[in-house]
Design an enzyme around this catalytic site. Sequence first.
Site, PDB file in Angstrom:
ATOM      1  N   ARG A 162       0.852  -1.202   0.000  1.00 55.88           N
ATOM      2  CA  ARG A 162       0.000   0.000   0.000  1.00 55.88           C
ATOM      3  C   ARG A 162       0.880   1.241   0.000  1.00 55.88           C
ATOM      4  NH1 ARG A 162      -3.048  -3.971   2.399  1.00 55.88           N
ATOM      5  NH2 ARG A 162      -4.804  -4.474   1.039  1.00 55.88           N
ATOM      6  N   ASP A 191       0.241  -6.813  -3.441  1.00 58.10           N
ATOM      7  CA  ASP A 191      -1.180  -6.594  -3.159  1.00 58.10           C
ATOM      8  C   ASP A 191      -1.815  -5.905  -4.361  1.00 58.10           C
ATOM      9  OD1 ASP A 191      -3.703  -6.186  -1.682  1.00 58.10           O
ATOM     10  OD2 ASP A 191      -2.460  -6.620   0.063  1.00 58.10           O
ATOM     11  N   HIS A 262      -6.237 -10.229  -3.777  1.00 53.75           N
ATOM     12  CA  HIS A 262      -5.261  -9.141  -3.612  1.00 53.75           C
ATOM     13  C   HIS A 262      -4.185  -9.216  -4.700  1.00 53.75           C
ATOM     14  CE1 HIS A 262      -6.761  -7.398   0.129  1.00 53.75           C
ATOM     15  NE2 HIS A 262      -6.987  -8.623   0.564  1.00 53.75           N
ATOM     16  N   ASP A 324      -6.271 -14.535   2.004  1.00 57.16           N
ATOM     17  CA  ASP A 324      -7.379 -13.815   2.645  1.00 57.16           C
ATOM     18  C   ASP A 324      -8.224 -13.075   1.622  1.00 57.16           C
ATOM     19  OD1 ASP A 324      -5.141 -12.151   2.109  1.00 57.16           O
ATOM     20  OD2 ASP A 324      -6.008 -10.571   3.337  1.00 57.16           O
ATOM     21  N   GLU A 325      -9.426 -12.750   2.035  1.00 54.57           N
ATOM     22  CA  GLU A 325     -10.308 -11.812   1.333  1.00 54.57           C
ATOM     23  C   GLU A 325     -10.304 -12.017  -0.182  1.00 54.57           C
ATOM     24  OE1 GLU A 325     -10.165  -8.050   4.360  1.00 54.57           O
ATOM     25  OE2 GLU A 325      -8.525  -8.167   2.947  1.00 54.57           O
ATOM     26  N   TRP A 391      -6.293 -14.110  11.880  1.00 56.32           N
ATOM     27  CA  TRP A 391      -6.422 -12.641  11.960  1.00 56.32           C
ATOM     28  C   TRP A 391      -7.848 -12.196  12.246  1.00 56.32           C
ATOM     29  CZ3 TRP A 391      -8.897  -9.156   8.436  1.00 56.32           C
ATOM     30  CH2 TRP A 391      -9.466  -9.755   7.294  1.00 56.32           C
ATOM     31  N   TYR A 416      -3.468  -5.719  15.532  1.00 59.61           N
ATOM     32  CA  TYR A 416      -3.472  -4.862  14.346  1.00 59.61           C
ATOM     33  C   TYR A 416      -2.999  -3.462  14.740  1.00 59.61           C
ATOM     34  CZ  TYR A 416      -4.998  -7.936  10.669  1.00 59.61           C
ATOM     35  OH  TYR A 416      -5.023  -8.916   9.710  1.00 59.61           O
ATOM     36  N   PHE A 417      -1.731  -3.202  14.430  1.00 57.26           N
ATOM     37  CA  PHE A 417      -1.153  -1.929  14.853  1.00 57.26           C
ATOM     38  C   PHE A 417      -1.512  -0.798  13.880  1.00 57.26           C
ATOM     39  CE2 PHE A 417       2.550  -3.710  17.659  1.00 57.26           C
ATOM     40  CZ  PHE A 417       1.615  -4.309  18.489  1.00 57.26           C
ATOM     41  N   ASP A 418      -2.376  -1.100  12.876  1.00 55.44           N
ATOM     42  CA  ASP A 418      -2.905  -0.001  12.060  1.00 55.44           C
ATOM     43  C   ASP A 418      -4.159   0.580  12.707  1.00 55.44           C
ATOM     44  OD1 ASP A 418      -4.318  -2.369  11.523  1.00 55.44           O
ATOM     45  OD2 ASP A 418      -4.841  -1.755   9.483  1.00 55.44           O
ATOM     46  N   TRP A 466      -0.613  -2.748   8.450  1.00 50.03           N
ATOM     47  CA  TRP A 466      -1.106  -2.428   7.108  1.00 50.03           C
ATOM     48  C   TRP A 466      -0.945  -0.938   6.907  1.00 50.03           C
ATOM     49  CZ3 TRP A 466      -1.643  -6.735   4.551  1.00 50.03           C
ATOM     50  CH2 TRP A 466      -1.963  -7.908   5.249  1.00 50.03           C
ATOM     51  N   THR A 467      -0.559  -0.542   5.698  1.00 52.83           N
ATOM     52  CA  THR A 467      -0.092   0.844   5.563  1.00 52.83           C
ATOM     53  C   THR A 467      -0.952   1.714   4.642  1.00 52.83           C
ATOM     54  OG1 THR A 467       1.432   0.156   3.809  1.00 52.83           O
ATOM     55  CG2 THR A 467       2.293   0.195   6.064  1.00 52.83           C
TER      56      THR A 467
HETATM   57  C1  ACM Z   1      -5.910  -9.147   6.480  1.00 55.10           C
HETATM   58  O1  ACM Z   1      -5.886  -8.271   7.339  1.00 55.10           O
HETATM   59  N1  ACM Z   1      -6.653  -9.013   5.393  1.00 55.10           N
HETATM   60  C2  ACM Z   1      -5.157 -10.387   6.636  1.00 55.10           C
END
Ligand code: ACM
Length: 757
Positions: A162, A191, A262, A324-325, A391, A416-418, A466-467
């Site tokens: 990101r 991603d 992703h 994921d996702e 997660w 989750y440090f975001d 996540w940034t």
């Molecule tokens: C994630 O936060 N989508 C692994």
Amino acid sequence: MKNIYFLWLLSFSWATGQHQPSIIPQPQHLKVRNSFFTLCKNTEIETNEKDLFEISYLQNVIFQQTGLTLPTLKKSKASSKIILNLRNIDATSTKLKNQYEIKINENQIEIKANSPEGIFYAIQSLIQIIPNEKKQTIKIPCLELQDEPKYKWRGMHLDCARHFFPKEFIKKYIDYLAMYKFNVFHWHLTDDQGWRIEIKKYPKLTSIGAWRNGSMIGHYSEQKFDNIRYGGYYTQEEIKEIVAYASARHITIVPEIEMPGHAVAALAAYPEYSCTGGPFEVGKTWGVLDDVFCPKEETFTFLENILSEVISLFPSEYLHIGGDECPKTRWKTCSHCQNRMKSENLKDEHELQSYFIQRIEKFVNSKGRKIIGWDEILEGGLAPNAAVMSWRGTEGGIAAAKQKHFVVMTPGSHCYFDHYQGNPKNEPIAFGGYTPVEKVYNFNPTPKNLTSEEANYILGAQANLWTEYIETPSHVEYMIFPRMFALSEVLWGTSNPEKYADFQNRMIHHFDLLESKGINYSKAVFDITSNVKAAKNANGILFELNSVKNNNFIRYTTDRTVPTINSTPYIQPIQISENTIVKAAYFENGKQKSATLQQAFQINKATGKNIELQVQPSENYSHGGAMTLVDGMVSKNKTLGKDWLGFAGKDLMATIDLGKIDSFNKVTISVLESQGSWIYFPQNIEIFVSADGKEFKSVSKIELDDIKKTDGKVTLNLEKQEAQFVKIKATNFGDIPEGMPGAGSKAWLFVDEIGVE
Ligand code: ACM
Ligand code: ZN
């Protein structure tokens, strides 16, 4: 008299531990004695291992911290020396490798370990024991320390897709991990918004996939963009350099190559591996995009070729393959995908995802490596040898451990440090959530409901950064410190929630260390935190304030003026029984240290009353529990901070006990809509009342179309009621419609303050 008093003070400060070194993570065994070793320019390092990386590393860190240059000798005759004793035993087990000891007496510091790794950890502790001061003679407390970590996987993740962070900063990030004894760096390299690793066979992955023609500005919910070309990537030479740098510091880099979702940056470069054939552009928007890899033969060949290069660059046991996702939208209408499902006897697209991951696993296993993936890889059947990174809570990890698969815990709730670490009003824009340092400190990676055999499958935990909202190295530092301190202690196995105050003192000491190195960190811990409790006499609420040090240094006002050192000192929780704004701040030595906390209260008949939830909110969005809905605090902003309760795919069912039969003709409730974040208004909201808490009758109902007109501030006017119990049901929107972000998944329902008037 004066002198005796002074001595007494000294010994008192000793007894209260002011001379205790502030080591993070706290060692397993530490005994400090009341005498000192003196480090000076005559101190020598004695070791048989002159060529060991750790020796020059030690010389370097001592020089950086103290300005002293210490020579290394096989046999030292100095009266002040540091002896490094690498035992010549064959340390094959991780446990033996990680153990170390430090003994400090008046004449020498002795470090013993079974492996260079143990020596490295000892150096990290020693450098924290040595006062951070540039002087000719430095006093170091005598002590005995024996230590080893609890968990094998002590990880930090960084999303470089990101936003891109240059090689120099990645090395610094690795230094930070080393300082706090982490041993895994999970490097998120690909991603939708960027492909960041050079792959020789597919040059377009970086010539096209590493660059996007714009980024989101502000929060996702604002849907605003710039059109500035943005990107970057790591060459294979740079990656080799970084892997070697990490390896010397006993840190394994686990690279993540995302699949099957992703993947838009890769598909922008090679659209032939999608379902539709494209064309695509590298993602400019955050969130989850619908175009994913199509599981056709050519795609597997493409991915296997990529993974072969990745494997040659990274020596790690595990490769992270994402998982994921992955929306199933494209697969549902793709003839390749549907044919594959028929030929492989797969009953749905989840099984197709499982097929995808299992194919990749077979390939990776054939190269002597293992895969790890996000917990969605459990869906449709777990690949036989895969490890799971949990997660979406800890449930995925629990399920995997019960199936005898290794697990790394990274639940959004704690890791989750975001997420915000302080009041969003005082913080830079963040994803959402609320994960203050104390919450991280209270994390237990091993769920209580696992048997001891199952618990052996928990490798450890890691924090994810996540940034989307983090563009600069300095902001990365801000988000990881001090939460990383807390996680390091959790993973080392010496965190103790009952001794949080002790951790906090050490943490504040480490702020000085960070400052001396020019490392940014969040000062949110100085913020006043608050807690709302029901007032005993059922008259409104009690507003409790807490500061990191001494609550008596808090000053507050209730007359809308800005608090100063001369405002009312905080002594006990403030009782609030009418509409009020409380403003408070923390002062030290006459100076304001914290941001000003400002909290408005709107009091009604429900405020502070007993409330029960028949359906529990999701763990990530349950801060403050049921009381959140009747705490007098009405959330104004749409950030997903602690003011909201969030229900994933579930309804709200809440019952408020007014304490006595009372009359009212209005119920209010706040609901949130942010479709990009999968949050939808409820289908309807219905109010029931009861005199006895048993027999309820419906008295009002509002449907979605009318809820939309309120922009989330819903008022239900009733005929005049006489009742003691009020029940509120908000029906979840249900499945997210086609064409919307998260289509097919269950919608979130977010609710806040319920008022009864
Ligand atoms: C994630 O936060 N989508 C692994
Ligand atoms: Zn397809």
